[in-house]
Structures are given as C-alpha cells and as structure tokens.
Design a protein around this motif. Sequence first.
Motif, PDB file in Angstrom:
ATOM      1  N   HIS A   1       0.843  -1.248   0.028  1.00 24.26           N
ATOM      2  CA  HIS A   1       0.242  -0.650   0.452  1.00 24.26           C
ATOM      3  C   HIS A   1       1.018   1.227   0.020  1.00 24.26           C
ATOM      4  N   ALA A   2       0.446   2.153  -0.303  1.00 24.66           N
ATOM      5  CA  ALA A   2       1.282   3.632  -1.029  1.00 24.66           C
ATOM      6  C   ALA A   2      -0.261   4.586  -1.034  1.00 24.66           C
TER       7      ALA A   2
ATOM      8  N   VAL B   1       9.880   3.593  -4.764  1.00 25.68           N
ATOM      9  CA  VAL B   1       8.218   4.444  -3.847  1.00 25.68           C
ATOM     10  C   VAL B   1       8.288   3.650  -2.983  1.00 25.68           C
ATOM     11  N   GLN B   2       8.443   4.391  -1.401  1.00 31.46           N
ATOM     12  CA  GLN B   2       8.363   3.981  -0.297  1.00 31.46           C
ATOM     13  C   GLN B   2       6.688   3.121  -0.520  1.00 31.46           C
ATOM     14  N   ALA B   3       6.831   2.153   0.638  1.00 36.15           N
ATOM     15  CA  ALA B   3       5.368   1.306   0.785  1.00 36.15           C
ATOM     16  C   ALA B   3       5.430   0.493   1.566  1.00 36.15           C
TER      17      ALA B   3
ATOM     18  N   GLN C   1      -7.999  -1.573  10.339  1.00 37.06           N
ATOM     19  CA  GLN C   1      -6.469  -1.480   9.893  1.00 37.06           C
ATOM     20  C   GLN C   1      -6.422  -0.969   8.589  1.00 37.06           C
ATOM     21  N   PHE C   2      -7.769  -1.164   7.862  1.00 35.42           N
ATOM     22  CA  PHE C   2      -7.831  -0.772   6.612  1.00 35.42           C
ATOM     23  C   PHE C   2      -7.373   1.211   6.541  1.00 35.42           C
ATOM     24  N   LEU C   3      -7.845   2.083   7.717  1.00 36.46           N
ATOM     25  CA  LEU C   3      -7.990   3.128   7.855  1.00 36.46           C
ATOM     26  C   LEU C   3      -6.731   3.126   8.070  1.00 36.46           C
TER      27      LEU C   3
ATOM     28  N   THR D   1      -0.368   4.790   8.538  1.00 37.36           N
ATOM     29  CA  THR D   1       0.675   4.970   9.913  1.00 37.36           C
ATOM     30  C   THR D   1       1.331   3.503   9.827  1.00 37.36           C
ATOM     31  N   LEU D   2       1.703   2.224   8.953  1.00 37.69           N
ATOM     32  CA  LEU D   2       1.982   1.166   9.271  1.00 37.69           C
ATOM     33  C   LEU D   2       3.369   1.615   8.422  1.00 37.69           C
TER      34      LEU D   2
END
Length: 336
Positions: free
Chosen positions: A36-37, A48-50, A61-63, A67-68
């Motif tokens: 995810h990014a 990319v940072q992901a 967790q999706f929301l 923050t991961l």
Amino acid sequence: MKLLCICDPSLYTSPLQDVPTTYQYFAQHDQIELFHAPAEWVNDPHQVQAAVVPQFLTYDQFLQLDTLPRSRYALSEFDLVFCRRLKPFPPGYLDILGQWSQQVRFVNDPVSKQEQMQPDFLAKIAGPYIPDTLITSEFEDAYRFLEQHQTIVAKRSNSCGGRGVFKIWREAGQFWVDNSLTGTRDFSTFERVMGYLMGNVPEPLQLVRYLENVTAGDKRVVVVNGEIYGAYLRQSRTGYWVNNVSVDGDCALAEVTPEEQEAIAGTVGAYCDRNLHTLGYDFLLDNDGIWKISEINAGNIGGFARLQTLTGKPICDRLTNWMLDYARNLKPSERA
C-alpha cells in the motif's frame, strides 16, 4: 504477484465501499502479495515507499494503513500497480506515475489517463452515444448553449462523486447553479456564473444538455478489458438530479440494454488501445427513452465489490484472474 495499490484510506467512510472491500480481498488472496501507498508517497520517479498490507485486514486496520512501517522499493520489484486514488488528483501526481509506467505495469496507464481526462476526450471517442455536448471556456459559446437548451450541466474533469458537476438554468431574471456539495446559488449575470464554474482552473468545461429523465437513475456498467462484468442503477432516494451513492443514492442490479452494449462496443477499443482496462461506463436516460453515455470513468472506478454483493457472483475473482494474467503475460516495458 506483487501488487501495489495506491489510495488514501481516510477518504473511504464505510467498510462496504469498493476500495476497502477489494483491499481485503487482495490481502487474503494466496497469489497476491499486497503493498500500500497513499498518493502523498508518490513523490519519486524511480522508487516508492510502500507498506506491506496484513493478510487479514479489518476496516479499522485499512483506515490506519498510512501509519504502518514503510520501506523503499524499486518499481521493478512490483508486477502491477492498481491506482485507487479518488479525484481530484494532487498536482504532479499523474506526471510521476507517468514516469513509473516506463518501469512497471499499471492496470490503467497514467499517461493515457492524463489524455482521457482532457475535457474533449469523451466527445471525440463517444460522440454518437452522448447527449448534446459543448467543450468551451468561452462565455459567449457557453451562453448560446444555455439559451439553446434552457437547462444544462457543466462538468469539471478532475473531480468525482458529483462534486464537479453543476446544473445551470435561468429563472426570474437570475441565473441559478446547483451542486451537490455547495448547494444552490444565484447570479445576476452569466459572466459571474462562468467565473464561479471556472475558478482558478484554466481548462475548458464540458457542457451537456440536461436530461429531464435523470431521476430515473444513473446506471454504472463495469467493464474490464472490453468485457462487461455487470451493471447497477444508482438512484437518489429524494429524487435529486445527482444519483451518486456519495450523495444519497441507493443501488439495485440492472440489465445492460442492447443500446448500451452497442455504445460500449463502439468506444471501448479506444480505451484498451491506450492501456485503460478497468472502466466505469455511466448512462443516463434521455428524453427518447434511450440510455446515453454521460461519462466513461478510467480512474478509480467502483463497482467490483458492489456487483459481487448484488449478483452473488465471484466478480472479485474474475477481476483478480484478469489482473494475474495481465501481469504475467506482459512485460513492464511494453506499451501501446
């Protein structure tokens, strides 16, 4: 398959929306490693940072995906990029993605997406299948179009969910403009109307004849690589002229008419040729009882999870199988 999805979780206010649901589906799929990014991490043309998405992803967790812990990846490490970012797109976002497209395969090519977002693109591709339309930023031309049709709709290209769509009419010596987000405003002159609609954006507006049967609903037909996955009708609960679910629309399963099939067949090749493969065709009912194309969306189109719920068919499986084949059979450097 290493799949990178780009979205901004905070924009999705319900766990039932298409993006949270498909994220959960991809995360659990045994052939997908999901990353995810958000759009704000799209800031480097070469990497990319992901964040790695957990396999059993809850809506909460999706929301919190932004923050991961994140790591830097070369774009060539991914097999496919699926952009699920809502419009309006941030400045420079598509430009950087366009540079990415030389290094990694996209579900919908961002260079072609920029072309598709031009105000005159739909009219050039789908002219026979749309209502009377004028592309202009000129006051005089827009005023003549309003005089001809009495009530018209103005559309901005970099918007979604009805936010950039405005109904315009003249009544009691005033000009009236209605928008689902800002409400109804009146103006003493049409010049002020144009100033309000154009704002600080120099690009032309798409002006369309208002369809009196708009309250019959807005039909979304989901198409992937030229194949029709299904359709559903979005209809305002209050009879409002905008039928988007983000306003007050309810959804019900719908049939795809022969006229709609003809319109899709006559236009979809122009999108596939540009590597724009996931499409949301929107149809409105014209005064003659024929459903006409109002938009062909090639960005973050919704409908996969909703169709799966409405039909009980494995729509997400069908989409994923196509994505796996697409990533497997085409090299990232291949472009139409």
